[in-house]
Design an enzyme around this catalytic site. Sequence first.
Site, PDB file in Angstrom:
ATOM      1  N   HIS A 127      92.128   6.065  16.455  1.00  0.00           N
ATOM      2  CA  HIS A 127      92.200   6.458  17.863  1.00  0.00           C
ATOM      3  C   HIS A 127      92.778   7.863  18.038  1.00  0.00           C
ATOM      4  CE1 HIS A 127      91.856   2.003  18.309  1.00  0.00           C
ATOM      5  NE2 HIS A 127      91.021   2.388  19.248  1.00  0.00           N
ATOM      6  N   GLU A 132      90.187  -2.200  24.357  1.00  0.00           N
ATOM      7  CA  GLU A 132      91.451  -2.653  23.771  1.00  0.00           C
ATOM      8  C   GLU A 132      92.635  -1.795  24.203  1.00  0.00           C
ATOM      9  OE1 GLU A 132      88.848  -1.405  22.198  1.00  0.00           O
ATOM     10  OE2 GLU A 132      89.361  -0.514  20.259  1.00  0.00           O
ATOM     11  N   ASP A 147      79.304  -0.751  34.350  1.00  0.00           N
ATOM     12  CA  ASP A 147      78.439  -0.129  33.361  1.00  0.00           C
ATOM     13  C   ASP A 147      78.666   1.380  33.375  1.00  0.00           C
ATOM     14  OD1 ASP A 147      76.427   0.842  31.781  1.00  0.00           O
ATOM     15  OD2 ASP A 147      74.844  -0.362  32.679  1.00  0.00           O
ATOM     16  N   ASP A 159      84.136   5.844  23.352  1.00  0.00           N
ATOM     17  CA  ASP A 159      84.575   4.926  22.303  1.00  0.00           C
ATOM     18  C   ASP A 159      83.898   3.590  22.555  1.00  0.00           C
ATOM     19  OD1 ASP A 159      85.864   3.618  20.283  1.00  0.00           O
ATOM     20  OD2 ASP A 159      87.763   3.413  21.350  1.00  0.00           O
TER      21      ASP A 159
END
Length: 938
Positions: free
Chosen positions: A499, A523, A584, A611
């Site tokens: 990351h 996440e 989206d 990501d």
Amino acid sequence: MGGKSPTKACTTNTPTSVQPSPSVETGGSGIGRFTFRLSGKFVLATFLISTLVTFSVGWVARLVLLSKLGIFPSSNYFHGYYHEESTELAVISTKSKKKKSVHWQLAIEADDGSKGMSGKGVSQQLPAPKVIAGKEVPYTTYTSKTFHTSAVTTANTLHIDRTATLMEMFGKSRKGDGGKGDDIVGNGGDNMEGNGYAPCSASSSEGSKMCSRGKVLDQKKNEIGSVNLSVMEFDNAEENNAIINDYSHNSDEDGLHLPAGQHLLVDIKDIDSNFLDSEERLATAMIELINESKLTLLSYHCHSLVPIGVSCVGVLLESHISFHTWPLEGVITLDLFTCGGNPLIPVLPSIKRLFGVAREVIDDVYMRDEIGERVQAKEELIKPSMLWAHKLRGFREGFAPSYSRDNNPLDLDLGRYVLGKLDFDIKRPLISTETDFQRVDVYELLYSNLRNVDSYYKGLDDETGTSYEARHPELFAPDRVLFLDGVIQSSLYGDAAYHESIVHPAMMTHSNPKKVAIIGGGEGATLREVLKHRSVEKAVMIEIDEEIVTLSRDILPEWSDCSDIVGSTAWCLEDERVEARYEDAIQYFKSRFTIDGTVDGDERFDVIIMDALDPNMENEFALDLYKSDDYIRSLYNGLTESGVLAVQIGETPGSEYPPDEIGQFANRAHMIQGLEVVGFQSIHVYEESHSGFQWPWSTVVAFKDFSSRASWYRSSAEFDLDVCRRLLPTKSGSPALRNYDGAQHHVYQSPSKVFESNFCLSQENHNKCTDSIGFPPNVVDMPAPSVEVKKIISAEGSKEVGLFARNDLPKNSFISLNHQVAGFIALPSTWSVLKTVAAMDGLSSGKRSPGTISKFVNYMEGRGFCSSFLGKSYCCAYSAITIFMRSGNEFMSNYNFDQSNEDKTSIYCPVIARHIKQFMASGKMTTRHIKAGEELLA
């Protein structure tokens, strides 16, 4: 002799008595002769006694031999039957300050019944497998068996008992013995159709009851899609049977019998030795496992081995199950193979519970009780540990219509690198669920070749917290890995490296990023890294799957933990700078940043970080992310004029890969080409090899403004200073970053060799590679004596020096190249400082003539080589004899940069990016043939 006849022998009713005959004198010698007569009863008695003696000697000899092996059986005759002898292995351990020693002792516990001479039961009743109520089992035939039993003490074969099921079906109490003449129950009987039992048929009028292997009728299929495996601890599984023991792994609802299956391999150690040597207990556990798994055991066969151990194999309707035990070592190995489409992993807790019977350890440690008396520590149970692997077997593609391994998580990273490997000391599923958009799996893993499991448990058991392991648990803890649709997304071990690599190179290249967009990153770790920057005023995270955000907060809390960032919050998404949008991302950008680019400037972002899914995935959303031209253009339009785009583009290609355009990463090639088409001025690719994946991971950064290259190519020291100034401090005082710094960015500036090789495999890029990689083998490098320095008088009448050819110099030749490449290069930032200082040089001291810095700058511009190839102006000063070369105009110059290679400034060219220092240091050569005596002009 009384009145008895001398020639008549006396007879008696005692069979063992022999009466001698009186002697008969012959020739006065005095020698007598005797005649013996033996009855049949005497002979029989002698034979029986001899046999008994021989048997006793052999029995004693066998006892002696078995005692040598550590087995001490006893024999008690009781009602003519032999019973099983149980043996127990007790582990006596002694502890000291330095180490714990383990001693093995074989203890014998006698049953109430008698024992066999072998120490094993030679007559016992094992449980029979039964049909699960409501389950349709096709008719089967048992043929024959041939067993070699010289090394075993027992051999038992049992067949399926259909009685209970048939009684339930027909309301009758008929039963059979398994013989061929039995029409209702039996493994070798004839057709049962005449008795009202319809055999399984694909042409059955009830299409839903087609003959699927192991299919359960009239029962709703349990859904394991949303099972929280964090509560499915293998050691506490009894309360979770309703979840664990579903039969979805045995599903074959389409009626297809594919030549494929699944194989579950399980190894368990530290098991009770009595259990491992008990054929009956092991068989019972096997039957319970099969029943709980909703499978069908047709028959099984077990051998109790000499001197110890048990082996069993069971024939399933779905395939087979088998195991072997080592009681002395406390080990069992088991494998289960079934047909069907879903994983066998939910069966694992049942296996651990049924076969992982703990053994006792006696700690030879003495302690003081309440009154000071010295007492021995209590016995404790060793917790059995289990290794397991789940593998797909057989063939699916080509047999199942429309099957694609790219759509089966068990055929992707999850199955290949985690489930299919047996060499994890810890492998625990924390969660396996289906959201509205994707399958989510999180596993806790401890790699046996990376970390020591004993050190991990030592840290957990250290209640004082004084050991190194307890003070640094993060160095010994298991990894946690996130999979989406079976593809690895991030891991605890690689969290920081991955990351940080996708966020900070782009953020540090931009001069002042205030507004940042994150596509995906549910996440929360990408957002965490963005929030470390002081300049960030707003961070918009666009994630289509809200459930993954919630699950990550619960299962992967470290990913979204911002508690250590000064000014932030415990959970990153609660930071006031964050705007989380669950929609989206493709539609978000396409609806706001239209194709023609007409958009409100305030809406645009300084940095966009994507990501999301990997480019090699074939689902619809991944294809749109990397292949939608409208979406790629909306990303360009969504950036400010100096904006930077960062996209993770999957694993780094291997040296043996075909070019991306025609390989499995065609989507990646399409996106990079699309970035060029929409107008990005400079594109760079780099890799990070510590991301916690099975392969180095790649990121591409694209600059909307060509001048951003100057910031990208800054020195390591400049980046280190920027990191210090631009990142928020931590509350703990520890560094804000664990992987990224100036030195690491310096690595990112040059793409790896495999990117260059992959790029050059494309026919379109062939010329760029042949003309640009390294120095050509036929390069002409003229030595320094080929030229000479002469004094000349310029047109203005001033005295100068110039460089002249002593010999003819061919076209495209270098002069003293080994000295030329060691020249001085002033990067854009350095050159900008020199120019600023030169403008002030001499003014502060009142001088009217140029100062030293000004002369140096003039020298660099006049006799060096300057370019804006790095985004802004930079200059090179050569350390070779060529420093004496004067400058000429574009018509007179004969020693200059090769202008024919204009494509070296391509927007995306890993070749140039990898060899950029070479081009800057050795770019000049003769542009035409130079005759002897002719001056060289730059």
